[in-house]
Design a protein around this motif. Structure first.
Motif, short mmCIF file in Angstrom:
data_model
loop_
_atom_site.label_atom_id
_atom_site.label_comp_id
_atom_site.label_asym_id
_atom_site.label_seq_id
_atom_site.Cartn_x
_atom_site.Cartn_y
_atom_site.Cartn_z
N ILE A 26 0.85 -1.20 0.00
CA ILE A 26 0.00 0.00 0.00
C ILE A 26 0.88 1.25 0.00
O ILE A 26 0.62 2.21 -0.73
CB ILE A 26 -0.97 -0.02 1.20
N ARG A 27 1.94 1.23 0.80
CA ARG A 27 2.86 2.37 0.82
C ARG A 27 3.54 2.55 -0.54
O ARG A 27 3.76 3.68 -0.98
CB ARG A 27 3.91 2.19 1.92
N ALA A 28 3.89 1.46 -1.18
CA ALA A 28 4.53 1.53 -2.50
C ALA A 28 3.60 2.19 -3.53
O ALA A 28 4.07 2.82 -4.47
CB ALA A 28 4.94 0.15 -2.98
N TYR A 29 2.32 2.07 -3.32
CA TYR A 29 1.32 2.71 -4.19
C TYR A 29 0.85 4.04 -3.61
O TYR A 29 -0.19 4.57 -4.00
CB TYR A 29 0.13 1.77 -4.43
N ASN A 30 1.64 4.60 -2.68
CA ASN A 30 1.36 5.91 -2.08
C ASN A 30 -0.04 6.03 -1.49
O ASN A 30 -0.67 7.08 -1.59
CB ASN A 30 1.62 7.04 -3.09
N LEU A 31 -0.53 4.93 -0.93
CA LEU A 31 -1.83 4.88 -0.28
C LEU A 31 -2.95 5.35 -1.22
O LEU A 31 -3.91 5.99 -0.82
CB LEU A 31 -1.83 5.69 1.02
N ASP A 32 -2.82 4.99 -2.49
CA ASP A 32 -3.76 5.40 -3.53
C ASP A 32 -4.55 4.17 -4.00
O ASP A 32 -4.07 3.38 -4.80
CB ASP A 32 -2.98 6.03 -4.68
N ALA A 33 -5.77 4.04 -3.48
CA ALA A 33 -6.60 2.88 -3.80
C ALA A 33 -6.96 2.82 -5.28
O ALA A 33 -7.05 1.73 -5.86
CB ALA A 33 -7.87 2.89 -2.95
N ASP A 34 -7.18 3.97 -5.91
CA ASP A 34 -7.52 3.98 -7.33
C ASP A 34 -6.35 3.47 -8.17
O ASP A 34 -6.54 2.70 -9.12
CB ASP A 34 -7.93 5.39 -7.78
N ARG A 35 -5.15 3.89 -7.81
CA ARG A 35 -3.96 3.40 -8.51
C ARG A 35 -3.80 1.90 -8.30
O ARG A 35 -3.48 1.17 -9.24
CB ARG A 35 -2.73 4.16 -8.02
N MET A 36 -4.03 1.45 -7.08
CA MET A 36 -3.95 0.01 -6.80
C MET A 36 -4.98 -0.75 -7.63
O MET A 36 -4.68 -1.82 -8.15
CB MET A 36 -4.14 -0.26 -5.31
N GLU A 37 -6.17 -0.19 -7.76
CA GLU A 37 -7.22 -0.84 -8.55
C GLU A 37 -6.79 -0.96 -10.02
O GLU A 37 -7.03 -1.99 -10.65
CB GLU A 37 -8.52 -0.04 -8.45
N ARG A 38 -6.12 0.07 -10.52
CA ARG A 38 -5.69 0.07 -11.93
C ARG A 38 -4.48 -0.83 -12.16
O ARG A 38 -4.42 -1.56 -13.14
CB ARG A 38 -5.33 1.48 -12.38
N GLU A 39 -3.49 -0.77 -11.24
CA GLU A 39 -2.20 -1.38 -11.51
C GLU A 39 -1.93 -2.68 -10.75
O GLU A 39 -1.19 -3.53 -11.25
CB GLU A 39 -1.07 -0.38 -11.17
N TYR A 40 -2.51 -2.82 -9.56
CA TYR A 40 -2.15 -3.95 -8.71
C TYR A 40 -3.22 -5.04 -8.68
O TYR A 40 -2.92 -6.21 -8.86
CB TYR A 40 -1.85 -3.45 -7.29
#
Length: 181
Positions: A26-40
């Motif tokens: 989560i920290r690696a994705y800068n606590l960005d849930a939308d980015r996690m949804e797109r990329e992770y």
């Protein structure tokens, strides 16, 4: 979420290490849930419903990380409480004459735990069980990065992992009401 649910049933120590890894992810994705949804999340190849639930789980964790001030480092209270519980169980097992194998595993790992505590500045504020988890997590990260682990470190981790594995087994028994002290 799905992996965490499975690990929680199988091994509390693997569950905890996984949750620490999730915090770091989560920290690696800068606590960005939308980015996690797109990329992770797509890496898990889930159907839309399960992917949506996974994103919600990450959103909940992100919210908790903000509330608890662990955006950059540290662990969520839910994870800290597991460590406290395991440390208490560890103490009970050591005081009990009914669990000599656990005590033997502890005394075999103790020199390595003492060495860990001597090397780390913040280890004195942590209990021995958290020190053990820190060591396991650190070596896990090294191995994931394909970095070399010295023979001495590998031997220490083997002893610590054995102790934590036993503690996890006793945790499971205790939760099932099958553990006597």
């Amino acid at each position: 979420m799905y992996i965490a649910e499975q690990l929680k049933k199988q091994s509390i120590s693997e569950y905890l290490l996984y949750l620490w890894q999730v915090e770091d992810t989560i920290r690696a994705y800068n606590l960005d849930a939308d980015r996690m949804e797109r990329e992770y999340v797509p890496l898990f190849k889930l159907d839309n419903e399960r992917a949506s639930k996974l994103k919600e789980w990450y959103e909940g964790l992100i919210s908790m990380m903000h509330e608890e001030g662990v955006e950059k480092q540290g662990h969520l209270m839910v994870n800290k409480s597991i460590i406290v519980y395991l440390a208490d169980l560890h103490s009970q097992l050591l005081r009990s004459p009914k669990h000599p194998f656990y005590s033997a595993a502890y005394y075999k790992a103790l020199p390595f735990i003492v060495e860990l505590r001597a090397k780390s500045e913040d280890s004195q504020q942590k209990n021995e069980i958290e020190n053990c988890f820190d060591a396991l997590y650190g070596v896990m990260l090294l191995r994931m990065q394909k970095k070399e682990v010295s023979a001495e470190t590998a031997a220490a981790i083997d002893n610590i992992a054995h102790l934590i594995g036993l503690l996890s087994d006793y945790y499971k028994k205790e939760k099932a009401g099958e553990l006597e002290f």
